[in-house]
Design a protein around this motif. Structure first.
Motif, PDB file in Angstrom:
ATOM      1  N   ALA A 295      -5.591 -57.687  78.886  1.00 34.17           N
ATOM      2  CA  ALA A 295      -5.890 -58.200  80.231  1.00 34.17           C
ATOM      3  C   ALA A 295      -4.665 -58.888  80.823  1.00 34.17           C
ATOM      4  O   ALA A 295      -4.324 -58.693  82.004  1.00 34.17           O
ATOM      5  CB  ALA A 295      -7.069 -59.165  80.159  1.00 34.17           C
ATOM      6  N   GLU A 296      -3.980 -59.676  80.011  1.00 34.52           N
ATOM      7  CA  GLU A 296      -2.789 -60.386  80.509  1.00 34.52           C
ATOM      8  C   GLU A 296      -1.669 -59.403  80.865  1.00 34.52           C
ATOM      9  O   GLU A 296      -0.942 -59.601  81.848  1.00 34.52           O
ATOM     10  CB  GLU A 296      -2.303 -61.384  79.457  1.00 34.52           C
ATOM     11  CG  GLU A 296      -3.255 -62.564  79.307  1.00 34.52           C
ATOM     12  CD  GLU A 296      -2.897 -63.493  78.148  1.00 34.52           C
ATOM     13  OE1 GLU A 296      -3.451 -64.597  78.097  1.00 34.52           O
ATOM     14  OE2 GLU A 296      -2.087 -63.096  77.276  1.00 34.52           O
ATOM     15  N   LEU A 297      -1.555 -58.347  80.081  1.00 36.96           N
ATOM     16  CA  LEU A 297      -0.514 -57.348  80.376  1.00 36.96           C
ATOM     17  C   LEU A 297      -0.765 -56.706  81.733  1.00 36.96           C
ATOM     18  O   LEU A 297       0.161 -56.513  82.537  1.00 36.96           O
ATOM     19  CB  LEU A 297      -0.492 -56.272  79.283  1.00 36.96           C
ATOM     20  CG  LEU A 297       0.040 -56.698  77.909  1.00 36.96           C
ATOM     21  CD1 LEU A 297      -0.213 -55.600  76.881  1.00 36.96           C
ATOM     22  CD2 LEU A 297       1.526 -57.037  77.974  1.00 36.96           C
ATOM     23  N   LEU A 298      -2.033 -56.374  82.003  1.00 39.90           N
ATOM     24  CA  LEU A 298      -2.340 -55.761  83.304  1.00 39.90           C
ATOM     25  C   LEU A 298      -2.174 -56.768  84.440  1.00 39.90           C
ATOM     26  O   LEU A 298      -1.631 -56.449  85.507  1.00 39.90           O
ATOM     27  CB  LEU A 298      -3.777 -55.225  83.311  1.00 39.90           C
ATOM     28  CG  LEU A 298      -4.030 -53.925  82.560  1.00 39.90           C
ATOM     29  CD1 LEU A 298      -5.452 -53.440  82.807  1.00 39.90           C
ATOM     30  CD2 LEU A 298      -3.035 -52.820  82.959  1.00 39.90           C
ATOM     31  N   ARG A 299      -2.630 -57.990  84.212  1.00 41.28           N
ATOM     32  CA  ARG A 299      -2.486 -59.037  85.253  1.00 41.28           C
ATOM     33  C   ARG A 299      -1.013 -59.192  85.650  1.00 41.28           C
ATOM     34  O   ARG A 299      -0.667 -59.109  86.829  1.00 41.28           O
ATOM     35  CB  ARG A 299      -3.024 -60.369  84.711  1.00 41.28           C
ATOM     36  CG  ARG A 299      -2.861 -61.552  85.656  1.00 41.28           C
ATOM     37  CD  ARG A 299      -3.057 -62.862  84.917  1.00 41.28           C
ATOM     38  NE  ARG A 299      -2.017 -63.051  83.885  1.00 41.28           N
ATOM     39  CZ  ARG A 299      -2.080 -63.951  82.902  1.00 41.28           C
ATOM     40  NH1 ARG A 299      -3.119 -64.748  82.795  1.00 41.28           N
ATOM     41  NH2 ARG A 299      -1.090 -64.059  82.022  1.00 41.28           N
ATOM     42  N   ASP A 300      -0.153 -59.356  84.653  1.00 41.56           N
ATOM     43  CA  ASP A 300       1.258 -59.611  84.962  1.00 41.56           C
ATOM     44  C   ASP A 300       1.950 -58.364  85.501  1.00 41.56           C
ATOM     45  O   ASP A 300       2.841 -58.458  86.341  1.00 41.56           O
ATOM     46  CB  ASP A 300       1.980 -60.123  83.707  1.00 41.56           C
ATOM     47  CG  ASP A 300       1.401 -61.455  83.236  1.00 41.56           C
ATOM     48  OD1 ASP A 300       0.652 -62.085  84.011  1.00 41.56           O
ATOM     49  OD2 ASP A 300       1.675 -61.839  82.084  1.00 41.56           O
ATOM     50  N   GLY A 301       1.531 -57.199  85.028  1.00 38.56           N
ATOM     51  CA  GLY A 301       2.131 -55.967  85.517  1.00 38.56           C
ATOM     52  C   GLY A 301       1.737 -55.676  86.954  1.00 38.56           C
ATOM     53  O   GLY A 301       2.584 -55.424  87.824  1.00 38.56           O
ATOM     54  N   LEU A 302       0.431 -55.737  87.222  1.00 35.44           N
ATOM     55  CA  LEU A 302      -0.042 -55.362  88.560  1.00 35.44           C
ATOM     56  C   LEU A 302       0.345 -56.401  89.609  1.00 35.44           C
ATOM     57  O   LEU A 302       0.732 -56.058  90.733  1.00 35.44           O
ATOM     58  CB  LEU A 302      -1.562 -55.173  88.552  1.00 35.44           C
ATOM     59  CG  LEU A 302      -2.072 -53.967  87.742  1.00 35.44           C
ATOM     60  CD1 LEU A 302      -3.591 -54.004  87.609  1.00 35.44           C
ATOM     61  CD2 LEU A 302      -1.630 -52.641  88.370  1.00 35.44           C
ATOM     62  N   LEU A 303       0.269 -57.694  89.252  1.00 36.64           N
ATOM     63  CA  LEU A 303       0.512 -58.731  90.265  1.00 36.64           C
ATOM     64  C   LEU A 303       1.980 -59.099  90.399  1.00 36.64           C
ATOM     65  O   LEU A 303       2.430 -59.493  91.466  1.00 36.64           O
ATOM     66  CB  LEU A 303      -0.301 -59.992  89.948  1.00 36.64           C
ATOM     67  CG  LEU A 303      -1.829 -59.827  89.945  1.00 36.64           C
ATOM     68  CD1 LEU A 303      -2.511 -61.175  89.715  1.00 36.64           C
ATOM     69  CD2 LEU A 303      -2.325 -59.216  91.254  1.00 36.64           C
TER      70      LEU A 303
END
Ligand code: MLT
Length: 318
Positions: A299-307
Motif C-alpha cells: 500500500a505504501e509503495l502505491l501511495r508514494d508512487g502514484l502521489l
C-alpha cells in the motif's frame, strides 16, 4: 485526480484502511475476487494490489486501459506477465523483505518435520495406531544443509540451521564467498559440489530459464543417496516426475513440498500421496506478521508512487 486502486486478493485490513484514508484514492477491495468479477471491474483501475491468487496476464492487461501499476504483496512476480506489463509501461513493484522470517522459519519447520516424520506420526496416531517403530528419524546436528539461493531467505535459513549445529553450504552465482560466510554459509563453486555434500537440500531461488527444473533426473543422480529435499520457493524449480522416481527408489529419502508448478496441484501430481513426501498448501509466508508487513508495504509503495512519483522496489516498468 482520483486514483482507483483495486485489491482483488485478500490482504490485511490495515493496508486497505491506509489507502482508503487518502482522499485521492478510491479503493475497491472485495477480497477473493473471481476472475470474471475482476475482468468486469479492472477497466477503471489505475493500480492493483495482488497476492499469488491473481494472475496478471495479457488478457487482464488488455481489459485494463488505465492501469499504471501493480503491487505484489509478496516476493514472487511469476503471476505477472512482466513483458506485457513492460510493453504497456505499467510499473510492477514487490515487497521482498516482509515475509523473509516467516519463510525461513517455515523451512526449518519442514526440515524438522521431514527429519522426524512428524506428519506421518500424527496421521498414524489419529488413525488409532500406537507405532513407535515406524517413524525413527535423524538428528540435524552435524548434518550438512545445502542451500540453493543465498538471498534474504536462504541466509536466514542458514542462521537458524546453524543453531541446530548443521553445517551450511550454499550455491548462488550472485553472492560472493565473503558475503556467504557472514551468514555462516560455506559457498560452493558449483552445484555438483553442493549436491555431493548435502544431507538436506533447501531451495530459495527464483524461477528463471536457468533454474526451471534445476532439480531433475541428472541433478538428482549427482546428490548423495538418502538426501532430503525441501521446497518452499517455487514448484517449477523441480521436475516433479523425476523427484517422484528418485523418492520411489529411495535415492531421495524424503521431500517436503510447499509449492507446486500448478496451484492447487492437480490430483495426478506425481508427488501427492507418496509416503515419504510432506505436503502443505503454499503456507510458508502465511503468518499474521508477514501478511501485515507485505500488505502495508504494498500500500505504501502505491501511495508514494502514484502521489509523489516515488517508485521503490520496482521489478519492471520504470
Ligand atoms: C511470495 O512470493 O511472496 C511467497 O511465495 C508468498 C506468496 O506467494 O504470497
Amino acid at each position: 485526480m482520483t486514483w482507483h486502486i483495486l485489491i482483488p486478493d485478500n490482504v490485511d485490513r490495515r493496508a486497505i484502511d491506509l489507502l482508503t484514508a487518502i482522499p485521492d484514492f478510491k479503493v475497491t477491495a472485495p477480497g477473493n475476487m473471481s476472475r470474471a468479477a475482476l475482468l468486469a471491474e479492472i477497466g477503471t483501475a489505475h493500480a492493483l494490489i495482488i497476492r499469488s491468487a491473481t494472475t496478471v496476464d495479457a488478457e487482464l492487461l488488455a481489459a485494463a486501459p488505465q492501469l499504471r501499476a501493480v503491487a505484489r504483496a509478496g516476493v514472487g512476480v511469476d503471476n505477472v506477465d512482466l513483458a506485457a506489463a513492460q510493453a504497456r509501461g505499467i510499473i510492477v513493484v514487490n515487497t521482498p523483505g516482509g515475509n523473509t522470517i516467516s519463510t525461513a522459519e517455515y523451512t526449518l519447520a519442514l526440515m524438522l518435520a521431514l527429519a522426524r516424520h512428524i506428519p506421518q506420526g500424527h496421521a498414524s496416531l489419529a488413525a488409532g495406531n500406537w507405532d513407535r517403530k515406524a517413524f525413527g528419524g535423524v538428528e540435524l546436528q552435524g548434518l550438512t544443509l545445502g542451500i540453493i539461493g543465498m538471498g534474504r531467505i536462504g541466509r536466514d535459513v542458514a542462521v537458524r540451521a546453524s543453531a541446530f549445529d548443521m553445517i551450511c553450504i550454499g550455491f548462488d552465482p550472485y553472492v560472493d564467498a565473503h558475503s556467504a560466510h557472514s551468514a555462516g554459509i560455506e559457498k560452493q563453486d558449483t552445484l555438483e559440489q553442493l549436491y555431493a555434500r548435502a544431507d538436506f537440500l533447501t531451495l530459495h531461488a527464483l524461477v528463471t530459464p536457468d533454474t526451471r527444473h534445476m532439480i531433475n533426473a541428472t541433478s538428482l543422480e549427482q546428490m548423495k543417496p538418502g538426501i532430503r529435499i525441501i521446497n518452499a520457493a517455487r514448484g517449477a524449480l523441480i521436475d516433479e516426475a523425476a523427484l517422484a522416481a528418485a523418492l520411489q527408489r529411495g535415492h531421495v529419502a524424503g521431500a517436503a513440498i510447499d509449492v507446486y508448478p500448478e496451484e492447487p496441484p492437480p490430483a495426478d501430481n506425481p508427488l501427492l500421496n507418496l509416503p515419504n513426501v510432506i505436503h502443505t498448501p503454499h503456507l510458508a509466508a502465511s503468518t499474521d506478521g508477514a501478511q501485515v508487513r507485505v500488505a502495508i508495504e504494498a500500500a505504501e509503495l502505491l501511495r508514494d508512487g502514484l502521489l509523489r512519483d516515488d517508485w521503490r522496489n520496482v521489478v519492471s516498468g520504470a
